[in-house]
Design an enzyme around this catalytic site. Structure first.
Site, PDB file in Angstrom:
ATOM      1  N   TYR A 154     -26.746 104.931  95.265  1.00 55.63           N
ATOM      2  CA  TYR A 154     -27.591 105.608  96.243  1.00 55.63           C
ATOM      3  C   TYR A 154     -26.939 105.638  97.630  1.00 55.63           C
ATOM      4  CZ  TYR A 154     -31.213 105.092  92.693  1.00 55.63           C
ATOM      5  OH  TYR A 154     -31.936 105.149  91.515  1.00 55.63           O
ATOM      6  N   ASP A 189     -32.195  96.045  86.692  1.00 56.70           N
ATOM      7  CA  ASP A 189     -31.048  95.974  85.783  1.00 56.70           C
ATOM      8  C   ASP A 189     -29.907  95.147  86.345  1.00 56.70           C
ATOM      9  OD1 ASP A 189     -31.778  97.694  83.449  1.00 56.70           O
ATOM     10  OD2 ASP A 189     -32.124  99.138  85.047  1.00 56.70           O
ATOM     11  N   HIS A 205     -20.737 106.322  90.398  1.00 60.48           N
ATOM     12  CA  HIS A 205     -21.847 106.983  89.722  1.00 60.48           C
ATOM     13  C   HIS A 205     -22.898 107.359  90.748  1.00 60.48           C
ATOM     14  CE1 HIS A 205     -25.312 104.181  89.766  1.00 60.48           C
ATOM     15  NE2 HIS A 205     -24.434 103.201  89.732  1.00 60.48           N
ATOM     16  N   TYR A 214     -37.919 109.952  92.637  1.00 64.02           N
ATOM     17  CA  TYR A 214     -38.541 108.720  93.135  1.00 64.02           C
ATOM     18  C   TYR A 214     -37.666 108.052  94.184  1.00 64.02           C
ATOM     19  CZ  TYR A 214     -36.303 104.295  91.634  1.00 64.02           C
ATOM     20  OH  TYR A 214     -35.499 103.192  91.539  1.00 64.02           O
ATOM     21  N   ARG A 215     -36.420 108.448  94.263  1.00 64.51           N
ATOM     22  CA  ARG A 215     -35.450 107.774  95.117  1.00 64.51           C
ATOM     23  C   ARG A 215     -34.211 108.650  95.141  1.00 64.51           C
ATOM     24  NH1 ARG A 215     -33.794 101.644  93.397  1.00 64.51           N
ATOM     25  NH2 ARG A 215     -32.489 101.021  95.151  1.00 64.51           N
TER      26      ARG A 215
END
Length: 538
Positions: free
Chosen positions: A84, A143, A383, A465-466
């Site tokens: 992110y 996670d 990623h 959501y983000r």
């Protein structure tokens, strides 16, 4: 005077406030406090330097100095928001405020089942604290357990026990506002409150949510409810052989979530969300194209998995879990190719006695997901996360999967992992899209594809959501009711609380007037870096 100049002018004041040893730059800045998945030679955005305060008074002093110099801060807890944007700021040259030094577990109350932590406490550290001190309480972990408990919760992060909706477990915050004022939310607003962390609402509006996914304050302390350790628990896996059986499973599980037969955060993971955490692509396939059905069949046989794999946790007495499992078996009996496997553990099972794929359902910290980055064997793999929310139906699951397949599998020609995280009425799709972070063209292609998916899913009524730093404005743009009335409200709140715009400008697409970019300038896939709109100031 630009942001970098303001930051340099302010540096002696920050060093005097917290000590020069806690003002970091150079290699440490580049390695630890940037976007780890950006091109390291040509990063999109990097801060001027890093401040690491050790207590709330130092945080307040940092905010005071930033207002004096009108220099923007970019705050983070552990700073491991990878996928992110990591610790990188929206505005290049911003001063990064990292709260790792504030790493105390301030209180654990076993009677009422809560902990009070500072922002630097990771999930792994909280878990270790509970075990070392003999508390019969569980953590709930995402996670990757290296992240901050507070940071993950503020970003609406999730775990996989019945306490998996982290934002719902918050009970009482302490917050430094952009002007340096210190407030406590809920019952904590009463100085002598005995219910700061036992009752979530106080008198008047509940303000905790205002400080989640926002830039309205710096959370320096949080109360979080914890799950009492059960007598026993059971890991129930349902392996589905086909995509269609997965979509049937989603519909079959929904009533069991709504009536609370199932209480944990169920996750349904694709085969390619699991296998890359335990192997690399060359083990299966030499080509660059995505693995085909023939290879996936070999993977399923070798790992004992399905094309989709649901992870369900049951908790309590064995007798209760027997009833719950029987109801699950009845609910999925009509699904062809669905296979159920269950393993039971005592509530105090040792980590080494729990099968690794089951551990998240008991709040046991794990870092295995990082192995996903080894799949392609790039020297520097990155990623980006794609995470829309949909209603909890199989039809919606099919729609989202097909969008991913078209943009990533066919468009980018790339393997991707995906998982649905279920609530009783909705689900989040978590997708990990890998790219070669040493190749600027590959980064651009991946981000363009992700931006296209955000737009396409929004047109179908799904919202993220983000989001990654580069998509925050694009995502905010999709929330367009009444000509973006929600965004206007957020901006009005921002300007009222933070007139100098110093606190994390641009986070979640909330821009203060002082640094607001031109309208529409930041909604492309790889936008130019934001330029401050404020006039130069000494």
């Amino acid at each position: 005077m630009d942001i970098v100049d303001r930051a340099e002018r302010a540096r002696p004041d920050f060093e005097a406030a917290i000590g020069s040893e806690w003002v970091l730059d150079g290699e440490v800045l580049a390695r630890e406090f940037s976007d780890p998945y950006d091109n390291l030679e040509q990063p999109r955005s990097r801060g001027s330097y890093v401040l690491q305060p050790g207590n709330v008074e130092e945080v307040r002093e940092i905010v005071r100095i930033a207002n004096e110099h009108k220099v923007p801060l970019w705050t983070g807890s552990q700073g491991r928001n990878n996928g992110y944007g990591g610790s990188a700021p929206r505005l290049a040259g911003s001063i990064i405020v990292n709260l790792r030094r504030m790493n105390r577990v301030l209180e654990v109350n076993e009677t009422f089942g809560y902990a009070v932590v500072e922002p630097g406490v990771s999930f792994a550290e909280l878990n270790a604290h509970l075990i070392e001190n003999g508390y019969a309480l569980w953590t709930d972990v995402p996670d990757l357990s290296w992240g901050s408990v507070i940071g993950n919760t503020l970003e609406h992060g999730v775990g996989y026990t019945p306490y998996g909706e982290h934002a719902d477990q918050v009970c009482g915050m302490e917050v430094v506002l952009p002007d340096g004022d210190l407030v406590r939310t809920g019952m904590g607003a009463q100085a002598n409150s005995r219910n700061f962390h036992t009752h979530p609402r106080g008198f008047g509006p509940r303000l905790d949510q205002m400080f989640m996914q926002s830039n309205f304050g710096i959370v320096t302390k949080m109360g979080l409810w914890l799950m009492p350790r059960p007598e026993a628990w059971r890991a129930v896996w349902i392996h589905c052989e086909t995509d269609e059986s997965c979509y049937q499973l989603i519909d079959a599980i929904r009533p069991l979530l709504m009536d609370r037969t199932i209480t944990n955060r169920v996750t349904i993971m694709s085969l390619m969300a699991v296998v890359p955490t335990q192997s690399v692509k060359k083990d299966w396939h030499e080509g660059k194209e995505p693995v085909n059905d023939e290879v996936r069949a070999i993977m399923r046989e070798r790992f004992g998995l399905g094309n989709w794999n649901a992870r369900i946790g049951l908790y309590g007495t064995p007798e209760l879990m027997d009833v719950q499992q029987r109801l699950i078996e009845q609910a999925i009996a009509h699904i062809g190719g669905a296979r159920l496997v269950a393993r039971e553990y005592p509530g105090d099972a040792r980590v080494e006695d729990v099968f690794p794929p089951d551990q998240a359902m008991a709040g046991i910290p794990n870092m295995d997901l990082l192995n996903f980055l080894n799949w392609y064997g790039f020297e520097h793999t990155g990623h980006v996360a794609f995470a829309p929310i949909s209603p909890l139906t199989g039809d919606d699951g099919r729609t989202l999967h097909n969008i991913l397949e078209r943009h990533c599998g066919q468009g980018l020609g790339r393997d991707f992992g995906e998982a649905f995280a279920l609530t009783a009425r909705s689900m989040q799709l978590f997708a990990l899209v890998l790219y070669n972070a040493g190749d600027t063209n590959d980064i651009d292609r991946t981000f363009e594809a992700t931006a296209a998916m955000i737009r396409e899913t929004a047109a179908l009524g799904y919202g993220e959501y983000r989001g990654h730093l580069e998509f925050m404005d694009l995502i905010a743009e999709q929330f367009d009711f009444n000509d973006h009335a929600g965004r206007r409200l957020n901006q009005r709140l921002k300007d009222a609380l933070d007139p100098n715009g110093i606190l994390s400008p641009g986070r979640q697409g909330i821009w203060p007037t002082a640094f607001r970019p031109a309208s529409g300038a930041l909604t492309t896939a790889r936008p130019p870096l934001p330029a401050a709109a404020a006039a130069d100031a000494d």
